[in-house]
Design a protein around this motif. Sequence first.
Motif, PDB file in Angstrom:
ATOM      1  N   GLN A 373      -0.993  -9.024  18.031  1.00  0.00           N
ATOM      2  CA  GLN A 373       0.331  -8.773  18.621  1.00  0.00           C
ATOM      3  C   GLN A 373       0.406  -7.406  19.295  1.00  0.00           C
ATOM      4  O   GLN A 373       0.899  -7.271  20.420  1.00  0.00           O
ATOM      5  CB  GLN A 373       1.408  -8.885  17.536  1.00  0.00           C
ATOM      6  N   ASN A 374      -0.078  -6.388  18.603  1.00  0.00           N
ATOM      7  CA  ASN A 374       0.001  -5.045  19.177  1.00  0.00           C
ATOM      8  C   ASN A 374      -0.964  -4.866  20.330  1.00  0.00           C
ATOM      9  O   ASN A 374      -0.678  -4.107  21.279  1.00  0.00           O
ATOM     10  CB  ASN A 374      -0.260  -4.002  18.098  1.00  0.00           C
ATOM     11  N   ALA A 375      -2.116  -5.555  20.262  1.00  0.00           N
ATOM     12  CA  ALA A 375      -3.042  -5.492  21.397  1.00  0.00           C
ATOM     13  C   ALA A 375      -2.414  -6.154  22.630  1.00  0.00           C
ATOM     14  O   ALA A 375      -2.549  -5.649  23.756  1.00  0.00           O
ATOM     15  CB  ALA A 375      -4.369  -6.150  21.036  1.00  0.00           C
ATOM     16  N   ASP A 376      -1.724  -7.284  22.409  1.00  0.00           N
ATOM     17  CA  ASP A 376      -1.036  -7.934  23.531  1.00  0.00           C
ATOM     18  C   ASP A 376       0.049  -7.017  24.104  1.00  0.00           C
ATOM     19  O   ASP A 376       0.255  -6.957  25.328  1.00  0.00           O
ATOM     20  CB  ASP A 376      -0.418  -9.256  23.074  1.00  0.00           C
ATOM     21  N   ARG A 377       0.764  -6.333  23.223  1.00  0.00           N
ATOM     22  CA  ARG A 377       1.805  -5.409  23.695  1.00  0.00           C
ATOM     23  C   ARG A 377       1.194  -4.285  24.517  1.00  0.00           C
ATOM     24  O   ARG A 377       1.710  -3.897  25.583  1.00  0.00           O
ATOM     25  CB  ARG A 377       2.564  -4.849  22.506  1.00  0.00           C
ATOM     26  N   LEU A 378       0.078  -3.741  24.032  1.00  0.00           N
ATOM     27  CA  LEU A 378      -0.587  -2.691  24.794  1.00  0.00           C
ATOM     28  C   LEU A 378      -1.080  -3.207  26.142  1.00  0.00           C
ATOM     29  O   LEU A 378      -1.016  -2.503  27.161  1.00  0.00           O
ATOM     30  CB  LEU A 378      -1.760  -2.129  23.986  1.00  0.00           C
ATOM     31  N   ALA A 379      -1.559  -4.431  26.154  1.00  0.00           N
ATOM     32  CA  ALA A 379      -2.036  -5.007  27.410  1.00  0.00           C
ATOM     33  C   ALA A 379      -0.882  -5.165  28.397  1.00  0.00           C
ATOM     34  O   ALA A 379      -1.031  -4.903  29.599  1.00  0.00           O
ATOM     35  CB  ALA A 379      -2.712  -6.349  27.145  1.00  0.00           C
ATOM     36  N   ARG A 380       0.301  -5.594  27.901  1.00  0.00           N
ATOM     37  CA  ARG A 380       1.454  -5.743  28.795  1.00  0.00           C
ATOM     38  C   ARG A 380       1.902  -4.390  29.340  1.00  0.00           C
ATOM     39  O   ARG A 380       2.235  -4.267  30.519  1.00  0.00           O
ATOM     40  CB  ARG A 380       2.601  -6.418  28.038  1.00  0.00           C
ATOM     41  N   ILE A 381       1.908  -3.372  28.465  1.00  0.00           N
ATOM     42  CA  ILE A 381       2.312  -2.035  28.931  1.00  0.00           C
ATOM     43  C   ILE A 381       1.329  -1.518  29.969  1.00  0.00           C
ATOM     44  O   ILE A 381       1.719  -0.966  31.009  1.00  0.00           O
ATOM     45  CB  ILE A 381       2.416  -1.071  27.740  1.00  0.00           C
ATOM     46  N   ALA A 382       0.033  -1.706  29.717  1.00  0.00           N
ATOM     47  CA  ALA A 382      -0.969  -1.248  30.682  1.00  0.00           C
ATOM     48  C   ALA A 382      -0.828  -1.986  32.004  1.00  0.00           C
ATOM     49  O   ALA A 382      -0.942  -1.395  33.091  1.00  0.00           O
ATOM     50  CB  ALA A 382      -2.375  -1.451  30.111  1.00  0.00           C
ATOM     51  N   GLU A 383      -0.518  -3.299  31.918  1.00  0.00           N
ATOM     52  CA  GLU A 383      -0.354  -4.066  33.142  1.00  0.00           C
ATOM     53  C   GLU A 383       0.878  -3.602  33.924  1.00  0.00           C
ATOM     54  O   GLU A 383       0.861  -3.510  35.160  1.00  0.00           O
ATOM     55  CB  GLU A 383      -0.231  -5.554  32.803  1.00  0.00           C
ATOM     56  N   ASP A 384       1.960  -3.284  33.195  1.00  0.00           N
ATOM     57  CA  ASP A 384       3.162  -2.779  33.870  1.00  0.00           C
ATOM     58  C   ASP A 384       2.888  -1.448  34.559  1.00  0.00           C
ATOM     59  O   ASP A 384       3.335  -1.206  35.693  1.00  0.00           O
ATOM     60  CB  ASP A 384       4.297  -2.608  32.850  1.00  0.00           C
TER      61      ASP A 384
END
Length: 569
Positions: A373-384
Amino acid sequence: MHTQPAGSFLPPVNPAFVRLWRGFLTGRVMVALALLGLQGTGQIIYKSAEPALLAVCVGYLAATVVLSVLARHDPPAPYTGAQWVPSIGVDLVAITALQLLHVGNIDYTPLFGLPILMAAALGTLMLALGTAAGVTLLLLAWAWWTSTYQTTDDDTQRYLQGALTGTGYFIVSYLVHQLASRLAREQKVAQQSRIAAHVQAQVSALVIQNLSDGVLVVDESDTVHIANPAGLQLLGRVPVPQPPFSLAREAPWQPLVTLARHTFWQERPQTADANLLHPGQSPAGLHVRTWLTSTREAARQTHTERLCVMFLHDLHEMEARLRTEKLAAMGRMSAAVAHEIRNPLAAIVQANALLEEDLHDLAHKRLTHMVRQNADRLARIAEDVLDIARDQHPTSHAPESTIPLDESIAQIWSDWQTQDPMRRRAVLMLGADAAQVEFDAEHLRRVLVNLLDNALRYVGHEPDSLAVITHASPTGQVSLQVWSDGAPMDKSVQRHLFEPFFSSESRSSGLGLYICRELCQRHGAFISCQRFSRTTLRGETGGNAFTVDFRRTAPARGTAPLRFDTSVA
């Protein structure tokens, strides 16, 4: 209105021209009265009857009175023409008749100066010289008349006197005309300067009134002469006083009084931070800068008053602006960092997935689930963050295809709601019919999902606490609105709502609304936030509405209307 040819020096509509014209009209009436009085008195004293002279005087008086009444507000054009016959022409005829009809040694030739001065001051140079030439010819004709029909010994002297007087009239008419022309030019320059100063004053007043920073203009007696709305608001006094008022009469304003006095005493700009402590209110922090309009010596030489101009800045606003600039710099750095962490993050996600396959203990599975979950969140933030870096674009809009708004919104909403049906509930009201908007379908999905995610954080627990609304006005304006019944936003939050890396929550990246604004601008749309009330099952309910106004485009033809008005749970 009279027209004016090239070469005339004074417009007839000029107020100074009208005043001078009225002065000459009054002068002519006074001369006519004086002539009539002198002739009548002389004939009574000498017991001589000269009805012709009295008739000329009475006629001249009547002509001057009539012209003064009829032409007082409509002076003639300054160039040569028939419009000068009632004034200059009548004067020449009347004075010539008096000179011919009088008996004795009275000389009326000095009265010719009145029409010459009128022509020189109010007319063109040609009119002035022409009048002087006409008077000179009359004087020479009078000299010829006396030498022919009267036996005298000074005929040559009369010719010389007439020529000399005419020469003097030429010189006077030329000099008076030049003086009048110069005065007219100076008056025109002065009027232009006055208009420019008036326009400059209006522009300055408009700029001062609309400045976001406060402006106060204070004199040496601590009296505020000018204050813009922002300055009055920063003073923090209710009701707001209107200038002029004394800055020293309120105790919380004493720091400003002290700074103004130091500025006058030291005669140089001052900069300081001041706290205005009003009873029952939190301290108002101000950053104050002062300037003097002139030094003491310059004010003494120009006979003007020294004024102190104070610029007031809200310290909280300055700090927020500085914080925004720092966050923007951090954002640029974060873009570089986000690019670098994508590969390690992908490795972490892949390793966690492989590890999860071999784990059977529920506690360990929960840990791997947290990692995912937190890795996905980090991936979304990096993508943004990387999206922001990629979305730097010129202001021009590239040609793009149109999409049906209602159909696209319905599909995006359905996909978003199915991810968490129990929590993601809303009222879907699509009223744009067959409206087509110029927007990339994927970009529209990102805008709507970001707005829905943002509203979901503050939404209530009622089924109609969240609403998605589309609307097409009769003028062709199409809009999308996401409304939620959240609490009113703080003004400091609302001012920075669409800035990058600004968020009121610690777990938010602060990029969602900024990305929405950037994508809307790319497609010529405009996004805004307002406090808006709408009718719900509970009655009139206030809430926060994010509205996207799309760029106008022609409606598609042959498309069946699509309308939704359903409550989705």
